[in-house]
Each structure stands twice: as C-alpha cells, then as structure tokens.
Design a protein around this motif. Structure first.
Motif, PDB file in Angstrom:
ATOM      1  N   GLU A   1     -48.287 -20.810   2.142  1.00 44.36           N
ATOM      2  CA  GLU A   1     -48.964 -19.415   2.314  1.00 44.36           C
ATOM      3  C   GLU A   1     -47.998 -18.264   2.437  1.00 44.36           C
ATOM      4  O   GLU A   1     -48.047 -17.246   1.875  1.00 44.36           O
ATOM      5  CB  GLU A   1     -50.008 -19.553   3.231  1.00 44.36           C
ATOM      6  N   ARG A   2     -47.204 -18.439   3.214  1.00 42.14           N
ATOM      7  CA  ARG A   2     -45.889 -17.351   3.493  1.00 42.14           C
ATOM      8  C   ARG A   2     -45.226 -17.318   2.389  1.00 42.14           C
ATOM      9  O   ARG A   2     -44.852 -16.097   1.970  1.00 42.14           O
ATOM     10  CB  ARG A   2     -45.084 -17.965   4.579  1.00 42.14           C
ATOM     11  N   ALA A   3     -44.692 -18.207   1.642  1.00 45.16           N
ATOM     12  CA  ALA A   3     -43.959 -18.246   0.281  1.00 45.16           C
ATOM     13  C   ALA A   3     -44.666 -17.464  -0.741  1.00 45.16           C
ATOM     14  O   ALA A   3     -44.027 -16.663  -1.491  1.00 45.16           O
ATOM     15  CB  ALA A   3     -43.444 -19.544   0.075  1.00 45.16           C
ATOM     16  N   VAL A   4     -46.001 -17.748  -0.985  1.00 47.16           N
ATOM     17  CA  VAL A   4     -46.819 -17.052  -1.961  1.00 47.16           C
ATOM     18  C   VAL A   4     -47.045 -15.582  -1.645  1.00 47.16           C
ATOM     19  O   VAL A   4     -46.619 -14.808  -2.528  1.00 47.16           O
ATOM     20  CB  VAL A   4     -48.453 -17.825  -2.028  1.00 47.16           C
ATOM     21  N   GLN A   5     -46.827 -15.262  -0.392  1.00 51.38           N
ATOM     22  CA  GLN A   5     -47.114 -13.827  -0.238  1.00 51.38           C
ATOM     23  C   GLN A   5     -45.686 -13.144  -0.195  1.00 51.38           C
ATOM     24  O   GLN A   5     -45.667 -12.116  -0.751  1.00 51.38           O
ATOM     25  CB  GLN A   5     -47.716 -13.618   1.343  1.00 51.38           C
ATOM     26  N   SER A   6     -44.720 -13.680   0.172  1.00 56.70           N
ATOM     27  CA  SER A   6     -43.367 -13.164  -0.144  1.00 56.70           C
ATOM     28  C   SER A   6     -43.207 -12.983  -1.672  1.00 56.70           C
ATOM     29  O   SER A   6     -42.675 -12.024  -1.941  1.00 56.70           O
ATOM     30  CB  SER A   6     -42.311 -14.048   0.346  1.00 56.70           C
ATOM     31  N   VAL A   7     -43.567 -14.010  -2.638  1.00 52.10           N
ATOM     32  CA  VAL A   7     -43.505 -13.747  -3.891  1.00 52.10           C
ATOM     33  C   VAL A   7     -44.138 -12.772  -4.393  1.00 52.10           C
ATOM     34  O   VAL A   7     -43.665 -11.849  -5.292  1.00 52.10           O
ATOM     35  CB  VAL A   7     -43.736 -15.121  -4.787  1.00 52.10           C
ATOM     36  N   ARG A   8     -45.541 -12.657  -3.977  1.00 52.52           N
ATOM     37  CA  ARG A   8     -46.301 -11.384  -4.732  1.00 52.52           C
ATOM     38  C   ARG A   8     -45.915 -10.016  -4.158  1.00 52.52           C
ATOM     39  O   ARG A   8     -45.574  -9.036  -4.970  1.00 52.52           O
ATOM     40  CB  ARG A   8     -47.526 -11.434  -3.612  1.00 52.52           C
ATOM     41  N   GLU A   9     -45.165  -9.901  -2.879  1.00 56.71           N
ATOM     42  CA  GLU A   9     -44.563  -8.599  -2.487  1.00 56.71           C
ATOM     43  C   GLU A   9     -43.394  -8.402  -3.351  1.00 56.71           C
ATOM     44  O   GLU A   9     -43.128  -7.110  -3.683  1.00 56.71           O
ATOM     45  CB  GLU A   9     -44.565  -8.739  -0.836  1.00 56.71           C
ATOM     46  N   GLU A  10     -42.509  -9.307  -3.524  1.00 59.21           N
ATOM     47  CA  GLU A  10     -41.093  -9.157  -4.380  1.00 59.21           C
ATOM     48  C   GLU A  10     -41.503  -8.986  -5.818  1.00 59.21           C
ATOM     49  O   GLU A  10     -40.933  -7.838  -6.199  1.00 59.21           O
ATOM     50  CB  GLU A  10     -40.467 -10.446  -4.493  1.00 59.21           C
ATOM     51  N   LEU A  11     -42.475  -9.544  -6.224  1.00 58.76           N
ATOM     52  CA  LEU A  11     -42.761  -9.321  -7.819  1.00 58.76           C
ATOM     53  C   LEU A  11     -43.468  -7.862  -7.984  1.00 58.76           C
ATOM     54  O   LEU A  11     -43.162  -7.146  -8.801  1.00 58.76           O
ATOM     55  CB  LEU A  11     -43.650 -10.409  -8.393  1.00 58.76           C
ATOM     56  N   ASP A  12     -44.326  -7.414  -7.271  1.00 54.96           N
ATOM     57  CA  ASP A  12     -44.924  -6.284  -6.942  1.00 54.96           C
ATOM     58  C   ASP A  12     -43.863  -5.180  -6.858  1.00 54.96           C
ATOM     59  O   ASP A  12     -43.992  -4.076  -7.654  1.00 54.96           O
ATOM     60  CB  ASP A  12     -46.136  -6.096  -5.928  1.00 54.96           C
ATOM     61  N   THR A  13     -42.979  -5.253  -5.950  1.00 48.25           N
ATOM     62  CA  THR A  13     -42.129  -4.277  -5.439  1.00 48.25           C
ATOM     63  C   THR A  13     -41.074  -4.126  -6.727  1.00 48.25           C
ATOM     64  O   THR A  13     -40.542  -3.037  -7.025  1.00 48.25           O
ATOM     65  CB  THR A  13     -41.214  -4.833  -4.443  1.00 48.25           C
ATOM     66  N   ALA A  14     -40.924  -5.388  -7.534  1.00 48.69           N
ATOM     67  CA  ALA A  14     -40.072  -5.250  -8.700  1.00 48.69           C
ATOM     68  C   ALA A  14     -40.612  -4.763  -9.822  1.00 48.69           C
ATOM     69  O   ALA A  14     -40.135  -4.668 -11.098  1.00 48.69           O
ATOM     70  CB  ALA A  14     -39.434  -6.620  -8.906  1.00 48.69           C
ATOM     71  N   GLY A  15     -41.989  -4.377  -9.821  1.00 51.75           N
ATOM     72  CA  GLY A  15     -42.703  -3.780 -10.978  1.00 51.75           C
ATOM     73  C   GLY A  15     -43.220  -4.835 -11.980  1.00 51.75           C
ATOM     74  O   GLY A  15     -43.439  -4.833 -13.065  1.00 51.75           O
TER      75      GLY A  15
END
Length: 130
Positions: A39-53
């Motif tokens: 769950e923590r990894a999925v949230q980190s991926v979401r945030e990273e991809l959103d930040t990267a546009g």
C-alpha cells in the motif's frame, strides 16, 4: 476528541481479525506487513507519477494491475485511454518498475540487516538484490 487516521482504523481491523481468527498470528502479521508495504509503495508510485505529470500511467497501473475488470487487456485499455498498445505496454512497465523500486526501498527501511532484506526481497519479489 482526538482524530483517528486511516492507519488507526487499519490497526484496529487487524487486531480484531487477530482476536477473532483461526489464522496463526504470525501468518496474519506477515499478511498485514506485506499489505501495508505494498500500500505504501502504491501510494509512492501515485505521487511520483502525478508529480512527473504522468497521472495516466498511474491510472493504467491501478486499472490493469490493482483493480482489473473482466475483459481488460492492453488493447482494451489502449482504446479506452486513447493510446496505442505499445504506449500501454510501456506505461505499465514503467509503473511496475517504479512500484518494485518503491517497495524495495520501503522493505529496506524496515529490515534490521542486509541478510534480512535480501531474504525478504527474494521471498516477496523473487529477486536477488545487493
């Protein structure tokens, strides 16, 4: 009155399952540990991809890997997201790679030794890590 966050609810749910379950406590702890790590990894991926546009990459990952629907394929997602099948393939490869990297980082942070980290990485992901 203190407020409770999502983690507090998850902890209560886990403790309730432990108290009322026929499942071995070690097995339940392991399942909860893996669930929380992922769950923590999925949230980190979401945030990273959103930040990267790249929110579309996160959406594809969630749709295909985390909450698939009957009939989903790379081709159906390509049509739905107005992409080519190759773009879907590349997006999912990126998201999966980032997920694995974030999950391994989270795992390393909770392991006491390098040997423990290598063992757990092999068990959870089937990979050999340095």
């Amino acid at each position: 009155t203190p407020t409770t966050g999502p983690q507090d609810g998850a902890t209560r749910d886990t403790l309730a399952r432990l108290a009322s379950s026929d499942i071995d406590p070690d097995t339940l702890f392991h399942r909860e540990f893996v669930r929380a790590l992922f769950e923590r990894a999925v949230q980190s991926v979401r945030e990273e991809l959103d930040t990267a546009g790249k929110p579309q990459v996160a959406a594809l990952f969630e749709r295909y890997d985390l909450a698939p629907r009957d009939g989903d394929s790379y081709a159906t997602l390509a049509a739905e997201f107005n992409l080519t099948t190759t773009q879907v393939t590349n997006a999912l490869a990126l998201a999966r790679r980032r997920f694995r990297e974030h999950a391994l980082e989270a795992l390393r942070a909770v392991c006491a030794t390098d040997d423990e980290f290598r063992r757990d990485a092999r068990e959870l992901f089937g990979v050999e890590v340095e």
